[in-house]
Write a protein that holds these residues in place. Structure first.
Motif, PDB file in Angstrom:
ATOM      1  N   GLY A  77      46.585  27.880  52.253  1.00 45.44           N
ATOM      2  CA  GLY A  77      46.816  29.268  51.071  1.00 45.44           C
ATOM      3  C   GLY A  77      48.121  29.066  50.383  1.00 45.44           C
ATOM      4  N   GLU A  78      48.440  28.528  50.527  1.00 45.05           N
ATOM      5  CA  GLU A  78      50.060  28.286  48.991  1.00 45.05           C
ATOM      6  C   GLU A  78      48.618  27.454  47.743  1.00 45.05           C
ATOM      7  OE1 GLU A  78      53.882  26.290  51.470  1.00 45.05           O
ATOM      8  OE2 GLU A  78      51.854  24.882  50.344  1.00 45.05           O
ATOM      9  N   CYS A  79      47.410  26.638  47.915  1.00 49.27           N
ATOM     10  CA  CYS A  79      46.982  26.400  47.601  1.00 49.27           C
ATOM     11  C   CYS A  79      46.118  27.942  46.582  1.00 49.27           C
ATOM     12  CB  CYS A  79      45.470  25.698  47.608  1.00 49.27           C
ATOM     13  SG  CYS A  79      45.538  24.240  46.704  1.00 49.27           S
ATOM     14  N   GLN A  80      45.173  28.143  47.657  1.00 51.42           N
ATOM     15  CA  GLN A  80      44.761  29.631  46.777  1.00 51.42           C
ATOM     16  C   GLN A  80      45.753  30.772  46.715  1.00 51.42           C
ATOM     17  OE1 GLN A  80      42.247  30.482  46.104  1.00 51.42           O
ATOM     18  NE2 GLN A  80      41.160  30.566  47.813  1.00 51.42           N
ATOM     19  N   LEU A  81      46.814  31.409  47.054  1.00 48.21           N
ATOM     20  CA  LEU A  81      48.034  31.788  45.875  1.00 48.21           C
ATOM     21  C   LEU A  81      47.693  31.739  44.232  1.00 48.21           C
ATOM     22  CD1 LEU A  81      49.972  33.182  48.885  1.00 48.21           C
ATOM     23  CD2 LEU A  81      48.498  34.348  47.961  1.00 48.21           C
ATOM     24  N   VAL A  82      48.537  29.471  44.037  1.00 44.73           N
ATOM     25  CA  VAL A  82      48.887  28.898  43.188  1.00 44.73           C
ATOM     26  C   VAL A  82      47.675  29.339  42.465  1.00 44.73           C
ATOM     27  CG1 VAL A  82      49.060  26.911  42.118  1.00 44.73           C
ATOM     28  CG2 VAL A  82      50.671  27.910  43.458  1.00 44.73           C
ATOM     29  N   ALA A  83      46.435  28.972  42.829  1.00 44.33           N
ATOM     30  CA  ALA A  83      45.113  29.093  42.125  1.00 44.33           C
ATOM     31  C   ALA A  83      44.634  31.088  41.447  1.00 44.33           C
ATOM     32  CB  ALA A  83      43.795  29.030  42.632  1.00 44.33           C
ATOM     33  N   LEU A  84      45.111  31.424  42.092  1.00 41.54           N
ATOM     34  CA  LEU A  84      45.392  32.721  41.936  1.00 41.54           C
ATOM     35  C   LEU A  84      46.535  33.225  40.638  1.00 41.54           C
ATOM     36  CD1 LEU A  84      44.304  35.819  41.692  1.00 41.54           C
ATOM     37  CD2 LEU A  84      46.015  36.631  44.195  1.00 41.54           C
ATOM     38  N   ALA A  85      47.374  32.463  40.961  1.00 40.91           N
ATOM     39  CA  ALA A  85      48.600  33.060  39.629  1.00 40.91           C
ATOM     40  C   ALA A  85      47.687  32.380  38.263  1.00 40.91           C
ATOM     41  CB  ALA A  85      49.685  32.206  40.481  1.00 40.91           C
ATOM     42  N   SER A  86      47.321  31.233  39.035  1.00 41.11           N
ATOM     43  CA  SER A  86      46.862  30.507  37.488  1.00 41.11           C
ATOM     44  C   SER A  86      45.814  31.197  36.396  1.00 41.11           C
ATOM     45  CB  SER A  86      46.143  28.751  37.902  1.00 41.11           C
ATOM     46  OG  SER A  86      45.477  28.558  37.951  1.00 41.11           O
ATOM     47  N   VAL A  87      44.950  32.075  37.751  1.00 39.48           N
ATOM     48  CA  VAL A  87      43.878  32.418  36.642  1.00 39.48           C
ATOM     49  C   VAL A  87      44.848  34.004  36.194  1.00 39.48           C
ATOM     50  CG1 VAL A  87      41.727  34.891  36.975  1.00 39.48           C
ATOM     51  CG2 VAL A  87      42.386  31.818  38.346  1.00 39.48           C
ATOM     52  N   LEU A  88      45.745  34.498  37.203  1.00 35.09           N
ATOM     53  CA  LEU A  88      46.257  35.545  36.201  1.00 35.09           C
ATOM     54  C   LEU A  88      47.829  35.471  35.406  1.00 35.09           C
ATOM     55  CD1 LEU A  88      47.797  38.151  39.830  1.00 35.09           C
ATOM     56  CD2 LEU A  88      45.568  38.592  38.590  1.00 35.09           C
ATOM     57  N   VAL A  89      47.692  34.180  35.238  1.00 32.28           N
ATOM     58  CA  VAL A  89      49.214  34.155  34.362  1.00 32.28           C
ATOM     59  C   VAL A  89      48.021  34.474  32.626  1.00 32.28           C
ATOM     60  CG1 VAL A  89      48.307  31.660  34.310  1.00 32.28           C
ATOM     61  CG2 VAL A  89      50.817  32.912  33.638  1.00 32.28           C
ATOM     62  N   MET A  90      46.568  34.081  32.368  1.00 30.71           N
ATOM     63  CA  MET A  90      46.172  33.701  31.696  1.00 30.71           C
ATOM     64  C   MET A  90      45.349  35.659  31.427  1.00 30.71           C
ATOM     65  SD  MET A  90      43.347  31.512  32.288  1.00 30.71           S
ATOM     66  CE  MET A  90      42.541  31.274  30.374  1.00 30.71           C
ATOM     67  N   GLU A  91      45.761  36.623  32.347  1.00 29.89           N
ATOM     68  CA  GLU A  91      46.134  38.367  31.716  1.00 29.89           C
ATOM     69  C   GLU A  91      44.556  38.348  31.676  1.00 29.89           C
ATOM     70  OE1 GLU A  91      49.070  40.145  31.419  1.00 29.89           O
ATOM     71  OE2 GLU A  91      49.998  39.073  31.719  1.00 29.89           O
ATOM     72  N   PRO A  92      43.466  38.426  32.596  1.00 27.51           N
ATOM     73  CA  PRO A  92      42.526  38.843  31.734  1.00 27.51           C
ATOM     74  C   PRO A  92      41.906  40.116  32.619  1.00 27.51           C
ATOM     75  CG  PRO A  92      43.020  37.530  34.373  1.00 27.51           C
ATOM     76  CD  PRO A  92      43.824  37.310  33.784  1.00 27.51           C
ATOM     77  N   ALA A  93      41.020  41.020  32.465  1.00 26.85           N
ATOM     78  CA  ALA A  93      40.015  42.447  32.079  1.00 26.85           C
ATOM     79  C   ALA A  93      40.440  42.272  33.462  1.00 26.85           C
ATOM     80  CB  ALA A  93      40.299  42.914  30.975  1.00 26.85           C
ATOM     81  N   LEU A  94      39.369  41.424  34.241  1.00 31.54           N
ATOM     82  CA  LEU A  94      38.706  41.437  35.358  1.00 31.54           C
ATOM     83  C   LEU A  94      38.568  39.902  36.165  1.00 31.54           C
ATOM     84  CD1 LEU A  94      36.344  43.226  37.684  1.00 31.54           C
ATOM     85  CD2 LEU A  94      34.764  41.218  35.926  1.00 31.54           C
ATOM     86  N   VAL A  95      38.888  40.186  37.781  1.00 31.66           N
ATOM     87  CA  VAL A  95      39.332  38.653  38.106  1.00 31.66           C
ATOM     88  C   VAL A  95      38.185  38.792  38.631  1.00 31.66           C
ATOM     89  CG1 VAL A  95      40.860  37.180  39.960  1.00 31.66           C
ATOM     90  CG2 VAL A  95      41.689  38.715  38.225  1.00 31.66           C
ATOM     91  N   VAL A  96      37.262  37.507  38.548  1.00 27.72           N
ATOM     92  CA  VAL A  96      35.732  37.793  40.207  1.00 27.72           C
ATOM     93  C   VAL A  96      36.643  36.639  41.581  1.00 27.72           C
ATOM     94  CG1 VAL A  96      33.432  36.769  40.378  1.00 27.72           C
ATOM     95  CG2 VAL A  96      34.476  37.871  38.075  1.00 27.72           C
ATOM     96  N   PHE A  97      36.706  36.662  42.664  1.00 29.36           N
ATOM     97  CA  PHE A  97      37.029  35.618  43.820  1.00 29.36           C
ATOM     98  C   PHE A  97      35.365  35.496  44.463  1.00 29.36           C
ATOM     99  CE2 PHE A  97      41.139  36.410  43.937  1.00 29.36           C
ATOM    100  CZ  PHE A  97      41.598  38.057  43.617  1.00 29.36           C
ATOM    101  N   ASP A  98      35.441  34.079  44.427  1.00 26.68           N
ATOM    102  CA  ASP A  98      33.833  33.598  45.017  1.00 26.68           C
ATOM    103  C   ASP A  98      34.704  33.363  46.706  1.00 26.68           C
ATOM    104  OD1 ASP A  98      31.956  32.689  45.900  1.00 26.68           O
ATOM    105  OD2 ASP A  98      31.541  31.510  44.566  1.00 26.68           O
ATOM    106  N   GLU A  99      34.912  33.695  47.548  1.00 24.30           N
ATOM    107  CA  GLU A  99      34.742  33.861  49.132  1.00 24.30           C
ATOM    108  C   GLU A  99      36.237  33.445  48.924  1.00 24.30           C
ATOM    109  OE1 GLU A  99      32.417  31.749  51.223  1.00 24.30           O
ATOM    110  OE2 GLU A  99      30.661  32.952  50.345  1.00 24.30           O
ATOM    111  N   PRO A 100      37.625  34.493  48.532  1.00 22.52           N
ATOM    112  CA  PRO A 100      38.690  32.870  48.750  1.00 22.52           C
ATOM    113  C   PRO A 100      39.337  33.503  50.070  1.00 22.52           C
ATOM    114  CG  PRO A 100      38.467  36.597  48.488  1.00 22.52           C
ATOM    115  CD  PRO A 100      37.316  35.080  48.442  1.00 22.52           C
ATOM    116  N   THR A 101      38.859  33.910  51.330  1.00 20.90           N
ATOM    117  CA  THR A 101      39.531  33.429  52.114  1.00 20.90           C
ATOM    118  C   THR A 101      38.794  32.826  53.034  1.00 20.90           C
ATOM    119  OG1 THR A 101      38.559  35.588  53.333  1.00 20.90           O
ATOM    120  CG2 THR A 101      40.508  35.773  53.064  1.00 20.90           C
ATOM    121  N   THR A 102      37.582  32.385  52.354  1.00 23.31           N
ATOM    122  CA  THR A 102      37.074  31.805  54.255  1.00 23.31           C
ATOM    123  C   THR A 102      37.679  30.232  54.675  1.00 23.31           C
ATOM    124  OG1 THR A 102      35.395  31.931  52.432  1.00 23.31           O
ATOM    125  CG2 THR A 102      34.558  30.083  53.963  1.00 23.31           C
TER     126      THR A 102
END
Lengths: 198, 225
Positions: free
Chosen positions: B137-162
């Motif tokens: 769970g920590e890993c998934q949230l850190v991965a999300l933070a690592s994407v959001l820190v770049m301020e993308p206009a759109l975020v694509v998730f590939d099976e984020p809760t599997t």
């Protein structure tokens, strides 16, 4: 067994020295130690290295975990040199290795991996200007190695467990093949993830 | 944010992963469901050019993923199914800094952004942790933070809760819900998509249904179970 990061959070004198001079001194010390042959000087160097390691505030248990693998190598080298070249040469070789390992350990214990990687990147910049390599990519490769060695070790254990659960004996080929396949697959996914962020 | 698929085909030597998809995506929350191997991940990867169409085009805000790859990647962040593969630096903080490096920001601004993003997702305390010691769970949230820190206009998730347990699944679901920008989410977790604006059902490389979550998920349950 768990592979732990070497760096120890602390405020010792070595922690305050920036990474670049520490690495430069380590390189110089390595060269000098190979030129010195007198066991008394080498003993002094080993004592100094031990003092530096102690100054980083590393715990005895953590230190033992890092060094216990080395004991057998040292013992083998020591015995070999003793038999062929006498006790004076054996003492010199062992003290030299102890001093080198101690100094290197003192640097890694007191420096964050990111700082070490940054110094490597800086040091490689001149080669980049000559178009020989891409310093950023080399730094990334170093970081990836540090990041994924513990993971590959974990994969190895998982594969070993899965085979043990099926009652299979320890067989090198049966371990190495799935490990290599898994690592390559993983590498492809990591490469894609890096692409996605660049 | 406007994404257009214009007769996008993705073909490998042996098969077609996507067979001519034409779509316009403009909603804030879009879900993608479908059986294994139907082409969901391929569809998601077309959005930021990780996969390029063999024929046809994919446009992100008018930018062609084939021609303007760099600009498209800046705009579209991608969170992978296995977050462990996404975290490439040994320490969490360094990993977030890695994405910011090409932007050439001052160190203080980088540190501020990294701290803010981790705190926002409730994982600020993990900043100095070794990446390989994070839980799923920590890993998934850190991965999300690592994407959001770049301020993308759109975020694509590939099976984020599997790969997550219920508690961490809920944390990630809340993080997706609270996201202040559009998201496209590929998932087998149908509850996650219940309050989305639009759900696409991908079957055998084609869009088989495209509707509000209620009717789209009903179609999926009736035809693909």
């Amino acid at each position: 067994m768990m592979i732990e990061p070497l760096y120890i959070d602390g405020h010792g004198p070595l922690h305050r020295v920036p990474a670049a001079p520490k690495l430069a001194l380590l390189v110089v010390a390595g060269l000098v130690l190979f030129a010195v042959r007198d066991p008394r000087w080498l003993g002094l160097a080993a004592a100094l290295a031990a003092l530096l390691v102690w100054s980083t505030g590393v715990g005895a248990a953590a230190l033992w975990r890092q060094l216990r693998g080395l004991i057998w190598v040292l013992a083998a080298i020591g015995v070999f040199t003793l038999v062929f070249q006498g006790w004076l040469a054996a003492a010199a070789v062992l003290l030299r290795i102890a001093a080198l390992v101690g100094l290197a350990l003192a640097v890694t214990l007191s420096t964050r991996s990111s700082a070490l990687i940054a110094v490597c990147e800086q040091a490689l910049r001149p080669l980049q200007r000559l178009d020989l390599l891409d310093a950023g990519k080399v730094a990334l490769a170093l970081a990836l190695a540090l990041r994924f060695v513990p993971e590959i070790w974990r994969h190895y254990q998982e594969i070993r467990e899965a085979q043990a659960a099926r009652g299979l004996a320890r067989h090198p080929l049966a371990l190495v093949v799935p490990l290599v396949v898994r690592t390559l697959k993983r590498a492809e996914q990591v490469a894609q993830a890096i692409d996605a962020r660049s | 944010m406007l994404i257009e698929f214009d007769q996008a085909v993705v073909a490998t030597p042996h098969s077609q992963a996507l067979k001519g998809v034409s779509l316009t995506l403009a909603q804030r929350r879009i879900g993608v469901v479908g059986p294994n191997g139907a082409g969901k991940s391929t569809l998601a990867k077309l959005l930021n050019g990780l996969v390029l169409p063999t024929t046809g085009r994919v446009l992100v805000d008018g930018l062609d993923t084939r021609r303007d790859l760099k600009a498209v990647r800046r705009r579209v962040g991608f969170v992978f199914q296995n977050p462990e593969n996404q975290i490439v630096y040994p320490i969490v903080r360094e990993d977030l800094a890695f994405g910011l490096k090409p932007l050439g920001l001052p160190a203080a601004e980088c540190a501020r952004r990294i701290g803010a993003r981790l705190d926002e997702l409730g994982v600020g305390h993990l900043a100095d942790r070794a990446s390989h010691t994070l839980s799923g769970g920590e890993c998934q949230l850190v991965a999300l933070a690592s994407v959001l820190v770049m301020e993308p206009a759109l975020v694509v998730f590939d099976e984020p809760t599997t790969q997550l347990d219920l508690r961490n699944r809920n944390r990630v679901a809340r993080a997706i819900g609270a996201l202040d920008r559009p998201a496209v989410v590929v998932s087998h977790d149908l509850d996650l998509l219940g309050d989305f604006d639009r759900v696409l059902v991908v079957v055998d490389g084609r869009i088989a249904a495209d509707d509000a979550p209620g009717p789209a998920l009903r179609w999926y349950r009736e035809h693909c179970a």
